[in-house]
Motif scaffolding. Structure first.
Motif, PDB file in Angstrom:
ATOM      1  N   GLN A  44     -41.945  38.283  45.438  1.00 61.48           N
ATOM      2  CA  GLN A  44     -41.107  37.193  45.945  1.00 61.48           C
ATOM      3  C   GLN A  44     -41.988  36.049  46.426  1.00 61.48           C
ATOM      4  N   ILE A  45     -41.568  34.825  46.107  1.00 58.52           N
ATOM      5  CA  ILE A  45     -42.245  33.624  46.587  1.00 58.52           C
ATOM      6  C   ILE A  45     -41.258  32.798  47.404  1.00 58.52           C
ATOM      7  N   ASP A  46     -41.791  31.779  48.073  1.00 55.46           N
ATOM      8  CA  ASP A  46     -40.965  30.825  48.816  1.00 55.46           C
ATOM      9  C   ASP A  46     -40.706  29.628  47.907  1.00 55.46           C
ATOM     10  N   ALA A  84     -49.940  28.580  41.292  1.00 55.92           N
ATOM     11  CA  ALA A  84     -49.735  28.130  42.676  1.00 55.92           C
ATOM     12  C   ALA A  84     -49.928  29.276  43.666  1.00 55.92           C
ATOM     13  N   GLY A  85     -49.413  30.462  43.346  1.00 54.86           N
ATOM     14  CA  GLY A  85     -49.568  31.596  44.249  1.00 54.86           C
ATOM     15  C   GLY A  85     -51.012  31.993  44.423  1.00 54.86           C
ATOM     16  N   TRP A  86     -51.793  31.904  43.344  1.00 60.69           N
ATOM     17  CA  TRP A  86     -53.219  32.195  43.466  1.00 60.69           C
ATOM     18  C   TRP A  86     -53.918  31.119  44.298  1.00 60.69           C
ATOM     19  N   LEU A  87     -53.582  29.854  44.085  1.00 64.24           N
ATOM     20  CA  LEU A  87     -54.206  28.770  44.838  1.00 64.24           C
ATOM     21  C   LEU A  87     -53.838  28.810  46.316  1.00 64.24           C
ATOM     22  N   ASP A  88     -52.592  29.138  46.616  1.00 63.28           N
ATOM     23  CA  ASP A  88     -52.115  29.121  47.998  1.00 63.28           C
ATOM     24  C   ASP A  88     -51.305  30.385  48.270  1.00 63.28           C
ATOM     25  N   PRO A  89     -51.967  31.467  48.724  1.00 61.49           N
ATOM     26  CA  PRO A  89     -51.260  32.736  48.957  1.00 61.49           C
ATOM     27  C   PRO A  89     -50.161  32.639  50.010  1.00 61.49           C
ATOM     28  N   SER A  90     -50.141  31.572  50.816  1.00 61.76           N
ATOM     29  CA  SER A  90     -49.071  31.444  51.808  1.00 61.76           C
ATOM     30  C   SER A  90     -47.716  31.222  51.147  1.00 61.76           C
ATOM     31  N   LEU A  91     -47.686  30.912  49.841  1.00 62.55           N
ATOM     32  CA  LEU A  91     -46.420  30.767  49.118  1.00 62.55           C
ATOM     33  C   LEU A  91     -45.776  32.122  48.833  1.00 62.55           C
ATOM     34  N   ILE A  92     -46.541  33.191  48.979  1.00 61.74           N
ATOM     35  CA  ILE A  92     -46.065  34.539  48.649  1.00 61.74           C
ATOM     36  C   ILE A  92     -45.351  35.141  49.854  1.00 61.74           C
ATOM     37  N   LEU A  93     -44.133  35.614  49.634  1.00 64.03           N
ATOM     38  CA  LEU A  93     -43.356  36.243  50.698  1.00 64.03           C
ATOM     39  C   LEU A  93     -43.398  37.771  50.635  1.00 64.03           C
ATOM     40  N   GLN A  94     -43.529  38.317  49.430  1.00 70.33           N
ATOM     41  CA  GLN A  94     -43.515  39.773  49.306  1.00 70.33           C
ATOM     42  C   GLN A  94     -44.393  40.199  48.140  1.00 70.33           C
ATOM     43  N   LYS A  95     -45.215  41.209  48.375  1.00 69.60           N
ATOM     44  CA  LYS A  95     -46.008  41.801  47.308  1.00 69.60           C
ATOM     45  C   LYS A  95     -46.165  43.284  47.589  1.00 69.60           C
ATOM     46  N   ALA A 125     -50.717  40.296  39.699  1.00 75.16           N
ATOM     47  CA  ALA A 125     -49.718  40.047  38.657  1.00 75.16           C
ATOM     48  C   ALA A 125     -48.509  39.319  39.223  1.00 75.16           C
ATOM     49  N   TYR A 126     -48.037  38.347  38.448  1.00 79.54           N
ATOM     50  CA  TYR A 126     -46.823  37.610  38.777  1.00 79.54           C
ATOM     51  C   TYR A 126     -45.793  37.953  37.697  1.00 79.54           C
ATOM     52  N   PRO A 127     -44.912  38.915  37.970  1.00 78.06           N
ATOM     53  CA  PRO A 127     -43.932  39.340  36.973  1.00 78.06           C
ATOM     54  C   PRO A 127     -42.766  38.365  36.878  1.00 78.06           C
ATOM     55  N   VAL A 128     -41.855  38.640  35.951  1.00 71.10           N
ATOM     56  CA  VAL A 128     -40.641  37.840  35.811  1.00 71.10           C
ATOM     57  C   VAL A 128     -39.909  37.738  37.146  1.00 71.10           C
ATOM     58  N   ASP A 129     -39.927  38.817  37.933  1.00 72.96           N
ATOM     59  CA  ASP A 129     -39.244  38.842  39.222  1.00 72.96           C
ATOM     60  C   ASP A 129     -39.579  37.617  40.061  1.00 72.96           C
ATOM     61  N   ALA A 130     -40.859  37.250  40.097  1.00 76.90           N
ATOM     62  CA  ALA A 130     -41.306  36.092  40.881  1.00 76.90           C
ATOM     63  C   ALA A 130     -41.103  34.794  40.115  1.00 76.90           C
ATOM     64  N   GLY A 131     -41.373  34.818  38.816  1.00 75.48           N
ATOM     65  CA  GLY A 131     -41.347  33.584  38.034  1.00 75.48           C
ATOM     66  C   GLY A 131     -39.989  32.928  37.970  1.00 75.48           C
ATOM     67  N   ILE A 132     -38.919  33.721  37.940  1.00 76.18           N
ATOM     68  CA  ILE A 132     -37.586  33.131  37.804  1.00 76.18           C
ATOM     69  C   ILE A 132     -37.076  32.543  39.120  1.00 76.18           C
ATOM     70  N   GLN A 133     -37.837  32.684  40.196  1.00 71.32           N
ATOM     71  CA  GLN A 133     -37.398  32.167  41.486  1.00 71.32           C
ATOM     72  C   GLN A 133     -37.624  30.665  41.643  1.00 71.32           C
ATOM     73  N   ALA A 134     -38.308  30.056  40.679  1.00 76.89           N
ATOM     74  CA  ALA A 134     -38.526  28.602  40.697  1.00 76.89           C
ATOM     75  C   ALA A 134     -38.160  28.043  39.325  1.00 76.89           C
ATOM     76  N   VAL A 135     -37.360  26.987  39.315  1.00 74.86           N
ATOM     77  CA  VAL A 135     -36.852  26.392  38.084  1.00 74.86           C
ATOM     78  C   VAL A 135     -37.163  24.895  38.107  1.00 74.86           C
ATOM     79  N   MET A 136     -37.549  24.349  36.964  1.00 78.27           N
ATOM     80  CA  MET A 136     -37.775  22.903  36.880  1.00 78.27           C
ATOM     81  C   MET A 136     -36.429  22.181  36.996  1.00 78.27           C
ATOM     82  N   ARG A 137     -36.259  21.454  38.069  1.00 85.03           N
ATOM     83  CA  ARG A 137     -35.017  20.717  38.317  1.00 85.03           C
ATOM     84  C   ARG A 137     -35.259  19.228  38.180  1.00 85.03           C
TER      85      ARG A 137
END
Length: 373
Positions: free
Chosen positions: A348-350, A298-309, A251-263
């Motif tokens: 948490q993601i990077d 992205a986290g499912w495709l590349d687990p190295s993006l994940i910092l904390q679970k 699961a990717y909750p809001v906690d992780a999702g809000i860490q990346a924003v379309m800029r």
């Protein structure tokens, strides 16, 4: 063996190819995406683009459920995106129009009792507090969607129903299909109830859902941190899914999702050149909004993006009280044992690595993707 007399090395080559069928390249991941299809642009459409631009993914189909918008509108945006991306072969299958139990009227009564909701998806009267181009509209009639501003699709959806498609796909590929659940969980709940063996046939369920303790001042969560729209839209559907026996659940909750924003910098990087996808994003991307669904893909495709679970047991409050639809969590050993499943919850993601990953995937040209394959 007479036919091999003139080719003494051929039997050995055949034996190697039989024993190691993937020696020349890794087998693709079979994937179905269940999405609610708001658009054009935005997290729903951009997550589909990320999957479409990933050479390791074989996308077997996209099922569309109501949520951020009504099903018919989501189908139109999805079909048009496939045309723009040059992926007309991917089937699009319509799913549930309404939640299993929750209704608009019940939600309005709930607001009178417990306070106004910031975001209600297809039930919103207007999109509050955000600037979008083009602005979202929320028609009250689910079956009369607005004309897609990106153009009417020539493609047509499959005449089948999403739950049937999900069940049949899992039966045809037992233990091989990853199901990316990026919208409300109504379609998947129906599949679980229609076929009790469905969840066990899925290789892995990856869902964008739940909210635990997001670090944000956004009014959608600042006073109600357990609110998450995909669970809120259909709490009973989410409860059915979270208490079904999956092999693996991430699961990717809001906690992780809000860490990346379309800029704007990211948008400029992925829309360079004159590709159809680049022009689409440059015109319709939602600047300043979190990339919830893209983070999950992205986290499912590349687990190295994940910092904390962490491993938690999840469920949804279905009591119809003030917390109706909110996320419930337990540490292992404290769960009530009523069917709740172990879930790998990404906390948490990077962001920097995520932005680079997204930019590299979306910026690939079709020829580059074929070369990668």
């Amino acid at each position: 063996m007479d036919r091999f007399l003139f080719f003494p090395g051929l039997p050995l080559l055949l034996l190697i190819s039989w024993l190691f069928p993937c020696a020349e390249g890794k087998a693709k991941e079979l994937v179905v995406i269940d999405q609610d299809g708001a658009g054009p642009g935005g997290s729903d459409m951009q997550s589909l683009l990320l999957a479409l631009h990933s050479p390791e993914v074989e996308l077997l189909g996209i099922t569309v459920v109501s949520g951020d918008c009504w099903r018919e509108e989501g189908i139109a945006h999805t079909l048009r995106l496939l045309e723009i991306a040059g992926r007309r072969e991917v089937p699009v299958v319509g799913g549930a129009v309404y939640p299993l139990l929750r209704t608009r009227k019940e939600t309005e009564i709930w607001e009178e009792l417990f306070g106004k909701l910031f975001y209600k998806g297809a039930w919103n009267k207007a999109y509050l507090g955000k600037e979008l181009h083009p602005p979202l509209s929320f028609p009250e009639d689910p079956f009369r969607p607005p004309a897609p501003v990106e153009g009417e699709p020539a493609l047509r959806p499959s005449p089948r129903f999403a739950a049937d498609f999900l069940i049949e796909t899992a039966r045809n590929h037992p233990g091989e299909v990853t199901l990316l659940a990026l919208g409300p969980l109504t379609d998947i709940a129906l599949a679980c109830r229609l076929d009790p063996e469905f969840s066990q046939r899925i290789k892995k369920l990856v869902l964008m859902g739940a909210s635990i303790d997001p670090r944000t001042s956004d009014p959608e969560w600042s006073t109600n941190p357990r609110f998450e729209f995909n669970f809120f839209w259909d709490p009973e559907g989410a409860h059915i899914v979270l208490t079904s026996p999956w092999k693996r659940l991430e699961a990717y909750p809001v906690d992780a999702g809000i860490q990346a924003v379309m800029r704007r910098e990211l948008l400029s990087a992925v829309s360079e050149g004159n590709s159809a996808v680049g022009r689409y994003l440059n015109q319709y991307a939602w600047i300043g909004l979190p990339m919830w669904d893209e983070v999950a893909v992205a986290g499912w495709l590349d687990p190295s993006l994940i910092l904390q679970k962490e491993t938690l047991f999840l469920d949804v409050d279905v009591s119809h009280g003030p917390g109706y639809g909110n996320t419930l969590t337990w540490k292992p050993g404290s769960e009530p044992g009523l069917g709740q499943q172990r879930v790998e919850v990404i906390r948490q993601i990077d962001p920097k690595r995520f932005y680079r990953f997204f930019r590299e995937r979306i910026s690939q040209t079709p020829s580059e993707r074929r070369t990668a394959e």
